[in-house]
Design a protein around this motif. Sequence first.
Motif, mmCIF file in Angstrom:
data_model
loop_
_atom_site.group_PDB
_atom_site.id
_atom_site.type_symbol
_atom_site.label_atom_id
_atom_site.label_comp_id
_atom_site.label_asym_id
_atom_site.label_seq_id
_atom_site.Cartn_x
_atom_site.Cartn_y
_atom_site.Cartn_z
ATOM 1 N N GLU A 31 -8.738 -35.098 34.386
ATOM 2 C CA GLU A 31 -7.348 -35.310 33.982
ATOM 3 C C GLU A 31 -7.238 -36.069 32.665
ATOM 4 N N GLY A 32 -8.140 -35.810 31.734
ATOM 5 C CA GLY A 32 -8.047 -36.437 30.428
ATOM 6 C C GLY A 32 -8.679 -37.802 30.325
ATOM 7 N N ILE A 33 -9.331 -38.268 31.367
ATOM 8 C CA ILE A 33 -9.993 -39.564 31.324
ATOM 9 C C ILE A 33 -11.399 -39.360 30.762
ATOM 10 N N PRO A 34 -11.756 -40.065 29.716
ATOM 11 C CA PRO A 34 -13.125 -39.923 29.215
ATOM 12 C C PRO A 34 -14.127 -40.280 30.310
ATOM 13 N N ALA A 35 -15.150 -39.472 30.460
ATOM 14 C CA ALA A 35 -16.154 -39.698 31.501
ATOM 15 C C ALA A 35 -16.772 -41.086 31.377
ATOM 16 N N GLU A 36 -16.977 -41.541 30.147
ATOM 17 C CA GLU A 36 -17.583 -42.852 29.932
ATOM 18 C C GLU A 36 -16.708 -43.967 30.476
ATOM 19 N N LEU A 37 -15.383 -43.845 30.294
ATOM 20 C CA LEU A 37 -14.462 -44.862 30.805
ATOM 21 C C LEU A 37 -14.480 -44.873 32.326
ATOM 22 N N LEU A 38 -14.389 -43.702 32.921
ATOM 23 C CA LEU A 38 -14.387 -43.629 34.378
ATOM 24 C C LEU A 38 -15.695 -44.169 34.950
ATOM 25 N N ALA A 39 -16.809 -43.795 34.349
ATOM 26 C CA ALA A 39 -18.105 -44.300 34.819
ATOM 27 C C ALA A 39 -18.169 -45.822 34.670
ATOM 28 N N ALA A 40 -17.698 -46.333 33.557
ATOM 29 C CA ALA A 40 -17.755 -47.779 33.316
ATOM 30 C C ALA A 40 -16.940 -48.560 34.336
ATOM 31 N N VAL A 41 -15.722 -48.118 34.628
ATOM 32 C CA VAL A 41 -14.913 -48.878 35.588
ATOM 33 C C VAL A 41 -15.471 -48.739 37.001
ATOM 34 N N ARG A 42 -16.102 -47.624 37.304
ATOM 35 C CA ARG A 42 -16.745 -47.503 38.622
ATOM 36 C C ARG A 42 -17.915 -48.473 38.737
ATOM 37 N N VAL A 43 -18.707 -48.600 37.693
ATOM 38 C CA VAL A 43 -19.835 -49.532 37.722
ATOM 39 C C VAL A 43 -19.327 -50.963 37.824
ATOM 40 N N ILE A 44 -18.308 -51.299 37.054
ATOM 41 C CA ILE A 44 -17.735 -52.648 37.093
ATOM 42 C C ILE A 44 -17.167 -52.956 38.473
ATOM 43 N N SER A 45 -16.564 -51.964 39.129
ATOM 44 C CA SER A 45 -15.935 -52.163 40.432
ATOM 45 C C SER A 45 -16.932 -52.248 41.574
ATOM 46 N N PRO A 49 -25.581 -52.274 43.581
ATOM 47 C CA PRO A 49 -26.087 -51.066 42.904
ATOM 48 C C PRO A 49 -25.983 -49.806 43.767
ATOM 49 N N GLU A 50 -26.172 -49.934 45.072
ATOM 50 C CA GLU A 50 -26.093 -48.753 45.937
ATOM 51 C C GLU A 50 -24.676 -48.189 46.057
ATOM 52 N N ASP A 51 -23.667 -48.941 45.619
ATOM 53 C CA ASP A 51 -22.288 -48.433 45.614
ATOM 54 C C ASP A 51 -22.049 -47.432 44.490
ATOM 55 N N VAL A 52 -22.882 -47.472 43.460
ATOM 56 C CA VAL A 52 -22.706 -46.607 42.287
ATOM 57 C C VAL A 52 -23.245 -45.212 42.611
ATOM 58 N N PRO A 53 -22.410 -44.176 42.425
ATOM 59 C CA PRO A 53 -22.785 -42.819 42.846
ATOM 60 C C PRO A 53 -23.634 -42.053 41.838
ATOM 61 N N GLY A 54 -24.753 -42.593 41.445
ATOM 62 C CA GLY A 54 -25.627 -41.892 40.520
ATOM 63 C C GLY A 54 -26.243 -42.831 39.519
ATOM 64 N N SER A 55 -27.074 -42.256 38.656
ATOM 65 C CA SER A 55 -27.759 -43.082 37.663
ATOM 66 C C SER A 55 -27.442 -42.673 36.230
ATOM 67 N N THR A 56 -26.682 -41.574 36.060
ATOM 68 C CA THR A 56 -26.281 -41.169 34.708
ATOM 69 C C THR A 56 -24.769 -41.255 34.602
ATOM 70 N N ARG A 69 -12.000 -48.408 48.881
ATOM 71 C CA ARG A 69 -11.254 -49.533 48.297
ATOM 72 C C ARG A 69 -11.750 -49.837 46.881
ATOM 73 N N LEU A 70 -13.050 -49.742 46.691
ATOM 74 C CA LEU A 70 -13.591 -49.968 45.356
ATOM 75 C C LEU A 70 -13.181 -48.851 44.407
ATOM 76 N N GLU A 71 -13.143 -47.620 44.904
ATOM 77 C CA GLU A 71 -12.690 -46.491 44.079
ATOM 78 C C GLU A 71 -11.238 -46.685 43.663
ATOM 79 N N ALA A 72 -10.401 -47.122 44.603
ATOM 80 C CA ALA A 72 -8.996 -47.368 44.272
ATOM 81 C C ALA A 72 -8.877 -48.495 43.251
ATOM 82 N N LYS A 73 -9.724 -49.512 43.373
ATOM 83 C CA LYS A 73 -9.725 -50.609 42.391
ATOM 84 C C LYS A 73 -10.083 -50.084 41.010
ATOM 85 N N ALA A 74 -11.095 -49.212 40.957
ATOM 86 C CA ALA A 74 -11.506 -48.639 39.670
ATOM 87 C C ALA A 74 -10.371 -47.837 39.054
#
Length: 144
Positions: A31-45, A49-56, A69-74
């Motif tokens: 939906e127009g969100i840069p992948a880097e931004l979405l990935a960054a806020v997911r990592v921050i949220s 480490p096991e909460d993060v859905p991947g390594s790239t 809940r963490l996804e909604a926070k992100a």
Amino acid sequence: FTWQELVDIGLLPGVLGGDDLVVELGGNQNEGIPAELLAAVRVISAIAPEDVPGSTCEEVASNPLSDKRLEAKALGMILGVVQCGLSSFPSTYEDDEQYLQPGADQIGPSMETAIRYRMYKKKSLLLVGEAICKRLVQGGLLVD
């Protein structure tokens, strides 16, 4: 509700609940969100480490956090970025539409181009905010 109405009445970020939402944002369907931004806020949220859905970047952006809940926070963080972006403009989208109406104060071609570009940027932000809010509301993550 639109996402802006939810922000205005204090429901974003709201009390989170529900267990059945998987927010599908990221990759080419973001939906127009840069992948880097979405990935960054997911990592921050993420809490661990096991909460993060991947390594790239692509994996993290394409898959929601396992904890809803963490996804909604992100996603709420991205809504905050959208709100900041919109508030940085000196006028609203509706104000800009009025500037371009026939009979409005005469503006030159350079100013018209600038206003149209500003409207495009605002519309892009509005669409991102509305898409995220729709997913949060439809998934039942926002409660009073």
